[in-house]
Design a protein around this motif. Structure first.
Motif, PDB file in Angstrom:
ATOM      1  N   LYS A   1     -20.417 -12.442  -7.714  1.00 16.35           N
ATOM      2  CA  LYS A   1     -21.817 -12.542  -7.297  1.00 16.35           C
ATOM      3  C   LYS A   1     -22.004 -11.951  -5.904  1.00 16.35           C
ATOM      4  CE  LYS A   1     -24.463 -16.216  -8.702  1.00 16.35           C
ATOM      5  NZ  LYS A   1     -24.818 -17.648  -8.731  1.00 16.35           N
TER       6      LYS A   1
ATOM      7  N   ALA B   1     -24.297  -8.774  -4.848  1.00 11.69           N
ATOM      8  CA  ALA B   1     -25.359  -8.896  -3.836  1.00 11.69           C
ATOM      9  C   ALA B   1     -25.152  -7.901  -2.702  1.00 11.69           C
ATOM     10  CB  ALA B   1     -25.395 -10.315  -3.283  1.00 11.69           C
TER      11      ALA B   1
ATOM     12  N   LYS C   1     -26.140  -4.451  -3.880  1.00 10.61           N
ATOM     13  CA  LYS C   1     -27.598  -4.366  -3.927  1.00 10.61           C
ATOM     14  C   LYS C   1     -28.178  -4.197  -2.521  1.00 10.61           C
ATOM     15  CE  LYS C   1     -31.495  -6.843  -5.954  1.00 10.61           C
ATOM     16  NZ  LYS C   1     -31.896  -8.052  -6.688  1.00 10.61           N
TER      17      LYS C   1
END
Length: 139
Positions: free
Chosen positions: A122, A126, A129
């Motif tokens: 995760k 992130a 991104k």
């Protein structure tokens, strides 16, 4: 500077190579085969020594009692598990002494729990991104 005993080893990705993974697979397979052979021999001899009877065979309904088959199966299973763990640890120790680090298959398994791997994925997602968003803002 010495590292604390309870501090996890840092993974160094540049050390690992496809050849190292192949070598570890051979070590792991070899240690499993040796452990299996040793456990089978040890279980048979232990059974013979403890009971004075030959090893009970599954399917020999005339001569072997069910409790003997179950007891021998439990004994051989415990011996098999113990020898396999010991053999894999020795193989990993030899690999570490030879290369200076654990094989990547063992490092990944020992360093992170399932929850930690999920959190790591995760976090990486992130961060990727965020990097894309930053790159879009600067362009």
């Amino acid at each position: 500077m010495a590292k604390a005993a309870n501090e996890p080893a840092q993974r160094d990705e540049h050390h690992h190579s496809p050849l190292g993974a192949m070598v570890w697979r051979v070590f792991s397979l070899g240690s499993t085969l040796v452990a299996t052979r040793l456990a089978t021999t040890l279980a048979s001899k232990s059974w013979k020594l403890a009971t004075g009877k030959s090893v009970p065979l599954r399917g020999d309904y005339d001569n072997a009692k069910t409790r003997d088959v179950v007891a021998f199966t439990a004994l051989s299973g415990m011996i098999m598990a113990g020898t396999k763990v010991a053999a894999e640890r020795k193989a990993a120790e030899y690999y570490r002494q030879s290369t200076g680090y654990l094989p990547s298959a063992l490092e990944h398994r020992w360093l992170m729990t399932r929850r930690e791997r999920r959190a790591h994925r995760k976090l990486v997602k992130a961060m990727t991104k965020a990097e894309r968003a930053t790159k879009d803002l600067t362009s």
